[in-house]
Scaffold this active site. Structure first.
Site, short mmCIF file in Angstrom:
data_model
loop_
_atom_site.label_atom_id
_atom_site.label_comp_id
_atom_site.label_asym_id
_atom_site.label_seq_id
_atom_site.Cartn_x
_atom_site.Cartn_y
_atom_site.Cartn_z
N CYS A 1 38.74 48.43 31.78
CA CYS A 1 40.14 48.28 31.61
C CYS A 1 40.87 48.76 32.67
O CYS A 1 40.81 48.45 33.98
CB CYS A 1 40.43 48.39 30.21
SG CYS A 1 41.76 47.40 29.64
N HIS B 1 35.67 46.01 26.56
CA HIS B 1 35.47 47.18 25.82
C HIS B 1 34.66 47.03 25.10
O HIS B 1 33.99 45.77 24.75
CB HIS B 1 37.00 47.63 25.08
CG HIS B 1 38.05 48.13 25.68
ND1 HIS B 1 38.13 49.38 26.58
CD2 HIS B 1 39.14 47.51 25.88
CE1 HIS B 1 39.20 49.36 26.79
NE2 HIS B 1 40.02 48.23 26.58
#
Length: 491
Positions: free
Chosen positions: A340, A437
């Site tokens: 991310c 994630h």
């Protein structure tokens, strides 16, 4: 409406999250339909949860703690389990998430004025969580003793009095001063709030509990409250995903293992529980590196985690000298994974012309991937099923991010999500970036990835390990708390 009981603490980090998770599992084992609830949470460790009735939305954000507590209950996480989530972006400001969606941004002082308007959303979610449940176990935030915030409180006694939920106070003996903490809370609470407390429990005890008998008598003398039990330091809790970044300050490197994974602790680190499946691997040592300390030279893998303030953390990354450490790591043939915000940092440049994340609108990246990122106002929030390009294996995870990443290295994606390429991989295959994630939560992928780093026999069943840890925590609580009495006082 379901019956309910609430755990509030004498302070932050007293162990409420694990206690609620364990009690949820204990109630589930009794055959009860149990749900977790936390009116307000503050964390950059967010999870994606269902938004009931919103079939066109990818999902909404809640704290990872309530996600774990939902798993303990054996139910799907819902945004109503944590209706207000604050995601800090600076020392004085945070993004405000209400019922899973971005409500706006607020400085600390402005948020205090805003909280009165948020109580309606909290009570709406409270009613929804209770539908079809036998028992709801509520977690407070911080301490009810913060009486300077009481008039607009939605997290502790403000909620408990409005919803008429009895409260059990949690004291942490490990940090010292627990008698003063419990008795002091009793002393300064207004009578209306004091009446909501039906008893207390002591958490994180080490040693011979009989040595605290006089302490329990002293607390009873000062408060008149009943003690539901003294909970020892729960070793099984270390096997559960961590939500609060406070734990990162206490993590030691532990014993040396076959693979050392270095994780720089960013100022606005987010979703660091991405590392938990790696920590659970017997041959892997995960080292969280605090600011001011160099990345260890013997690390075989560096993981740059998510961030709530990518440009700000990128600047601090350089100030700590980690960019030089990372360059040296690469020259030695080391591997790097960016997740991310960490993925965005690995590129040539990050741009934020609208100042979405802060006043600094542009920063040079670490240059390990030939990509650039442009921050955009629309946030992607969704659970995803994907496939690893490297190993042709299934992945399950979630996305919570701002920004769009482009560049030549995206032609070598790390995963395919719903037919769309995600992430990037360097030409030598040793630098991987992804927006996804939960990447390491896929057992088969984790095993193959570790094998590519020379580690054989990885890929334990991580979800089974979490379930076992929840069972073990529940069993410990059953042995040290009067759970029947505690559940019996719910109303």
């Amino acid at each position: 409406m379901a019956r309910a009981i609430m755990l509030q603490g004498t302070g932050s980090d007293v162990g409420k999250t694990v206690l609620v998770a364990g009690l949820c599992r204990a109630a589930k084992k009794r055959g009860l339909k149990v749900r977790p609830f936390k009116p307000q949470n503050m964390s950059n460790n967010a999870a994606v949860a269902d938004i009931p009735g919103d079939n066109n939305h990818g999902g909404g954000e809640i704290g990872r703690a309530q996600w774990l507590q939902a798993i303990a209950c054996g139910v799907a996480p819902s945004v109503h389990m944590n209706p207000v989530l604050l995601k800090p972006q600076s020392d004085v400001g945070a993004q405000v998430i209400v019922q899973g969606k971005v409500f706006g941004e607020a400085r600390a002082r402005d948020y205090q004025a805003l909280k009165g308007r948020l109580m309606d959303a909290v009570l709406d979610s409270w009613a929804k969580v209770g539908e079809g449940a036998d028992l709801v176990i509520v977690e407070g935030a911080g301490s009810p003793a913060e009486i300077n915030l009481r008039s607009r409180d939605i997290a502790n006694m403000g909620f408990a009095t409005r919803a008429d939920v009895p409260v059990v106070l949690v004291g942490d003996i490990d940090r010292g001063g627990v008698i003063a903490s419990v008795a002091g809370t009793h002393l300064i609470l207004p009578e209306e709030d004091r009446r909501m407390i039906v008893g207390y429990l002591i958490n994180k005890f080490r040693g011979d509990v009989s040595l605290f008998d006089d302490g329990l008598k002293a607390i009873e003398k000062f408060t008149g409250w009943r003690c539901f039990g003294v909970v020892p330091w729960l070793k099984a809790a270390a096997r559960l995903p961590s939500e609060d970044s406070v734990v990162l300050e206490r993590l030691a490197s532990g014993e040396a293992r076959a693979l050392k994974v270095a994780v720089p602790v960013l100022g606005r680190i987010a979703n660091f529980d991405d590392l938990d499946p790696l920590k659970a691997e017997p041959q892997v040592e995960v080292v969280f590196v605090p600011p001011g300390k160099p990345l260890p030279s013997d690390a075989g893998l560096v993981v740059i985690p998510g961030s709530k303030s990518t440009i700000g953390d990128l600047i601090r990354f350089r100030e700590n000298g980690w960019d030089r450490d990372l360059a040296t790591h690469r020259k030695r043939g080391g591997h790097v994974v960016g997740i991310c915000g960490g993925f965005q940092m690995l590129g040539r440049r990050v741009r934020d012309p609208d100042g979405i994340e802060g006043s600094v609108t542009e920063a040079e990246g670490l240059g390990l991937l030939d990509i650039e990122t442009m921050m955009e106002p629309e946030k992607t929030v969704r659970n995803v099923s994907a496939r690893s390009v490297q190993f042709d294996l299934p992945l399950e995870g979630y996305e919570i991010h701002l920004g769009r990443t482009t560049g030549p290295d995206t032609m070598r994606p790390s995963a395919i999500i719903n037919g769309v390429a995600d992430g990037a991989i360097s030409a030598d295959g040793k630098v991987i970036g992804t927006y996804m994630h939960g990447l390491f939560g896929a057992d088969a992928f984790r095993g193959k990835f570790l094998e590519s780093l020379g580690i054989k026999g990885g890929g334990i069943d991580y979800r089974v390990e979490v379930e076992r840890a929840l069972d073990d925590v529940a069993a410990e609580l059953e042995g040290h708390l009067d759970c029947d009495a505690l559940f019996g006082l719910a109303r």
